[in-house]
Every structure is written in C-alpha cells, then in structure tokens.
Design a protein around this motif. Structure first.
Motif, short mmCIF file in Angstrom:
data_model
loop_
_atom_site.label_atom_id
_atom_site.label_comp_id
_atom_site.label_asym_id
_atom_site.label_seq_id
_atom_site.Cartn_x
_atom_site.Cartn_y
_atom_site.Cartn_z
N VAL A 125 26.09 -0.55 23.46
CA VAL A 125 25.16 0.48 23.93
C VAL A 125 23.83 0.27 23.22
O VAL A 125 23.79 -0.13 22.05
CB VAL A 125 25.65 1.93 23.69
CG1 VAL A 125 26.85 2.25 24.55
CG2 VAL A 125 25.91 2.20 22.23
N ASP A 126 22.76 0.51 23.95
CA ASP A 126 21.42 0.59 23.38
C ASP A 126 21.00 2.05 23.51
O ASP A 126 20.85 2.58 24.62
CB ASP A 126 20.46 -0.34 24.14
CG ASP A 126 20.72 -1.78 23.79
OD1 ASP A 126 20.15 -2.27 22.80
OD2 ASP A 126 21.52 -2.43 24.50
N VAL A 154 22.21 3.27 27.13
CA VAL A 154 22.39 2.20 28.12
C VAL A 154 23.64 1.41 27.75
O VAL A 154 23.75 0.89 26.64
CB VAL A 154 21.17 1.27 28.17
CG1 VAL A 154 21.36 0.19 29.23
CG2 VAL A 154 19.89 2.06 28.44
N TRP A 155 24.60 1.31 28.68
CA TRP A 155 25.84 0.56 28.46
C TRP A 155 25.74 -0.82 29.08
O TRP A 155 25.20 -0.99 30.19
CB TRP A 155 27.01 1.28 29.09
CG TRP A 155 27.49 2.50 28.41
CD1 TRP A 155 28.52 2.60 27.51
CD2 TRP A 155 27.01 3.85 28.58
NE1 TRP A 155 28.70 3.90 27.12
CE2 TRP A 155 27.78 4.70 27.75
CE3 TRP A 155 25.98 4.41 29.34
CZ2 TRP A 155 27.57 6.07 27.68
CZ3 TRP A 155 25.76 5.77 29.28
CH2 TRP A 155 26.55 6.60 28.45
N THR A 182 23.74 -4.68 32.16
CA THR A 182 23.72 -3.21 32.15
C THR A 182 24.49 -2.66 33.34
O THR A 182 24.34 -3.14 34.47
CB THR A 182 22.27 -2.70 32.21
OG1 THR A 182 21.61 -3.08 31.01
CG2 THR A 182 22.21 -1.19 32.37
N TYR A 183 25.32 -1.63 33.10
CA TYR A 183 26.01 -1.00 34.22
C TYR A 183 25.81 0.51 34.29
O TYR A 183 26.19 1.15 35.27
CB TYR A 183 27.50 -1.35 34.24
CG TYR A 183 28.33 -0.79 33.10
CD1 TYR A 183 29.01 0.41 33.24
CD2 TYR A 183 28.46 -1.49 31.90
CE1 TYR A 183 29.80 0.91 32.21
CE2 TYR A 183 29.23 -0.99 30.87
CZ TYR A 183 29.90 0.21 31.02
OH TYR A 183 30.67 0.71 30.00
N LYS A 184 25.19 1.10 33.27
CA LYS A 184 24.93 2.54 33.32
C LYS A 184 23.80 2.90 32.36
O LYS A 184 23.78 2.41 31.22
CB LYS A 184 26.19 3.34 32.94
CG LYS A 184 26.00 4.86 32.85
CD LYS A 184 25.66 5.48 34.19
CE LYS A 184 25.52 7.01 34.08
NZ LYS A 184 25.14 7.62 35.38
N ALA A 206 12.73 -0.04 27.49
CA ALA A 206 12.14 1.28 27.65
C ALA A 206 12.69 1.90 28.92
O ALA A 206 13.01 1.19 29.89
CB ALA A 206 10.62 1.20 27.72
N LEU A 207 12.81 3.22 28.92
CA LEU A 207 13.27 3.95 30.11
C LEU A 207 14.60 3.40 30.63
O LEU A 207 14.90 3.45 31.82
CB LEU A 207 12.21 3.91 31.21
CG LEU A 207 10.82 4.45 30.81
CD1 LEU A 207 9.83 4.25 31.95
CD2 LEU A 207 10.90 5.91 30.43
N GLY A 208 15.41 2.85 29.72
CA GLY A 208 16.73 2.36 30.09
C GLY A 208 16.78 1.00 30.73
O GLY A 208 17.83 0.56 31.18
#
Length: 419
Positions: free
Chosen positions: A220-221, A228-229, A235-237, A342-344
């Motif tokens: 995760v970030d 963010v996963w 990335t998926y979520k 940024a912003l996911g």
C-alpha cells in the motif's frame, strides 16, 4: 470486492498489552533501494524500517523488530488456531526468508475457545518496535494454500488500546482465503465501515494462476489523501476520504505491521478433507519507506510546485508547474519502489516514450519503468525507462508550464527539491 464475510481480526487483550508498551521507531535513511523487486529503480524516499530475514535456519523472528502473539481466543472470527511463540510455527529458513507454518496440533494440553486446539500457527506484530504514519509498506510473500487457510499482511492503528477497534483503523494490505487461490483482497476498516462493511477491492492473477505458486509483492502507498493497493506494482484500488460515504477517515496517525496465518474462521470456513498440513507462508522481506516525503511538495525552477493540472485524477492528466498552494494536487508521496504518486496515481511518461519532449502525465500505477524515478544527489529526477530527466518545458517557471522528459543537461529547469 471487499471481504464480504470478514469480521474483526484483532485480539483486544493481546494487542492492548503490546500497544500500550513503549513504541520505538527505528529510522534507517537510504536513498537507494535493494533487492530484485526494485526492478532497477533506486528508491527516492527514505527507507524507515525493514526486515530482510537474514540469519541461520531455525532461528526465531528478530525480537528487536517483532513481537510474537500467543493464544487461541478465536480473534473475533471463530478462528481455530492457537498462536504460539515456538520456532515450529515461525522461524528463519537460512535462505533469507521468514516461514510461518500452520500445523495440526499435537499438544493435548493446548486449549482454544472451542476446546482442545486443532491447529497451531503464528502471528507477529511491530507494535512495540515500529509504527509509522503514511508512506509505502510492502512485503514479498509466497502464500500458503488450501480450504480454511487465511494468510494476511496488515496494519492496525497504534491507538487501539485507547479508542478501540474499529475507531483505531485497520489497513489490510493482503488477505487470501484458501478457496480463492487466484485472488487477494485489500480492505480498510473504520467507524461505519468495519467487518462485513469494510471498504476495498480484490485482485486476481491473470489466467487464474494461484498466488501460492510463487512470490508476489503486496503493497500500500498511504498518504493523507489516499490509500493505494497494488500487487507486483499494479494498482487495483485507490481509496480517498471521500470514499468513506461521510464516515470518519481515521488513517491519519501511526499504524503498526502484522503478519499471520489463521486457520478457519467465519470468512474462510474450516479446513476440510482437501486441506493439507503443514501449510507455510514464506516472507522474503517486509519494508517501510516514504514517511519522510509522504504528502510533500516537489519544487522546481523559480520555486514553483509540481502540480496535477486542474486537480484531476483522470488518466493522462498533464503535469505542470504552478504556484505552490499546498492542495492535494501538489502533495506527492515518494514510494520506496521508485514511484512518485499524487491523487492515488503515478507520475508517468506517456506511452513509455524515450524521446526528448515526451509528455509527463498522471496515470494509473502499473509497475512499468515509465513510472519509476531516481532522485540523485544533484537533485535530478530521472525516469528509469527513458534515462532522461524531468524537465520544465522551455526553461520556464510560468504558471502552467508543462513538464516533460529530456536529456539531462544540469539546467535549473531540471532541478527539483522534495519537501
């Protein structure tokens, strides 16, 4: 989908004891990552904590980093295992791995909530030794397999002992239940979105491959604005505070790490005739990084900030210079995997181009070298895929100046300060 049948997974008695003990944060500052999983990218952020599990075979986990939990209370989910502090359940293998082993129990005196324990396993946490707010948290793991087996890599808020669960927050980086060999879940739990109402998503391997067949990197970030996963860099979520449907966002304080293998429980169900024992979860490493630069501005020529145009998180949104405002479009999380987020989403070179003048944009994180960056001592921000520098077009510091990649010249329009 979120883990639909999942209840809380903490032991109030056991974790209050470790949470209320003194917390010591180990800080290791390094601007270069290590290990094959880095795919050649140097880490921009400080690595704040890690365990590479080096040591002789048979030795237990490092007590300076981990606390082994014990007990057979069911942990709120009617789980069947008794967690021990024995090296038969958690030990190094002498090849740079930690092995957590779920076994059939042979100790007639070992009692669980339902009577004589049927299984033993291991669960360890960093509540006494390491907590952190924001950054990247990742582990490279080969999970076990089989009906009723429930491996997890996750985090709990360090205020669990005072505010209780779910008000303390929970971030599940990776969970798998054995009947879904191709799928893992990433979920958060908080007030108004806990248990079966947890928020998250699942990720499946292409072609229906089983996660137990090989190692994978689960991460995760986490920044003030998003969690963010990802699996293996994809990335998926992405979840933001707006995604809690008006409920309180409780991911703004230190959390600690947990590794465990549960057996049985309300969500995975019990083992059956198809379940083989022992089952092992093999952990290559656990690393944390990024807190030193999480949610910080990146400043360039003229003191202008790197900015997501219009504050949009849509794929292909241009990246530009803008007067520094401190808003979310200018808050960058620098990941230990070389990503800049940024912003996911990730700072990305459009189309993976290696040409001078290639557009730099925001794009869904996908693990490619077009999204891997190296921050040098000379303050260059170099894209790994192109081998070129982040560059302010036309040597301009005007509002709205677009960013691109260009052969590194040492010019002021290619110099960047993080934080």
């Amino acid at each position: 989908m979120a883990a639909a049948h999942r209840a809380r997974r903490w032991s109030f008695g056991g974790l209050v004891l470790v949470v209320t003990a003194g917390l010591v944060v180990a800080v290791f500052m390094s601007f270069v990552g290590s290990g094959a999983s880095r795919a050649g990218a140097a880490a921009i952020a400080a690595q704040t904590w890690s365990d590479e599990f080096d040591g002789p075979a048979g030795r237990g986990p490092d007590s300076a980093k981990w606390t082994l939990e014990t007990g057979g209370s069911g942990f709120g989910n009617h789980e069947l295992q008794y967690y021990t502090n024995s090296t038969s359940n958690a030990a190094l293998d002498g090849q740079g791995h930690l092995v957590l082993t779920a076994r059939k129990n042979t100790d007639a005196g070992l009692r669980c909530w339902y009577g004589q324990c049927q299984y033993t396993s291991a669960r360890l946490n960093t509540a006494k030794t390491f907590t952190q707010t924001y950054g990247r948290f990742e582990a490279r793991i080969k999970i076990p397999r089989g009906q009723g087996i429930w491996p997890a890599f996750w985090m709990l808020g360090n205020d669990l002992g005072t505010v209780g669960w779910p008000n303390s927050g929970e971030i599940d980086i990776m969970e798998n239940i054995g009947r879904e060999p191709h799928m893992v879940h990433g979920t958060v739990h908080g007030p108004g979105y806990s248990g079966a109402g947890g928020l998250g998503a699942s990720y499946s391997l292409p072609g229906g491959r089983a996660f137990a067949d090989d190692f994978h990197v689960f991460a995760v970030d986490w920044s003030p604005n998003s969690i963010v996963w990802s699996v293996d860099g994809t990335t998926y979520k992405t979840l933001t505070p707006a995604g809690t449907n008006g409920n309180k966002w409780v991911f703004d304080h230190p959390f600690f790490l947990i590794l465990n293998v549960a057996v049985g429980g309300d969500w995975p169900g019990s083992p059956d005739a198809s379940s083989a024992f022992p089952q092992t979860m093999v952990v290559d490493y656990v690393r944390a990084s990024g807190s030193a630069t999480a949610g910080r501005p990146i400043r360039g020529i003229g003191g202008m900030c790197v900015d997501v145009a219009g504050g949009s998180n849509a794929d292909r949104t241009p990246i530009q210079l803008h007067n520094c405002t401190g808003n979310a479009a200018q808050q960058w999380t620098i990941g230990g995997d070389g990503t800049v987020r940024a912003l996911g989403k990730c700072l990305d070179v459009a189309g993976g181009s290696t040409a001078d003048g290639a557009v730099v944009q925001l794009y869904t994180c996908n693990g490619t070298n077009a999204q891997k960056w190296t921050y040098t001592g000379a303050r260059d921000l170099t894209n790994i895929g192109a081998g070129k520098c982040l560059d302010a077009k036309g040597n301009s510091s005007a509002d709205g100046t677009r960013l691109q990649t260009w052969a590194c010249t040492g010019g002021a329009n290619q110099k960047w300060t993080v934080g």
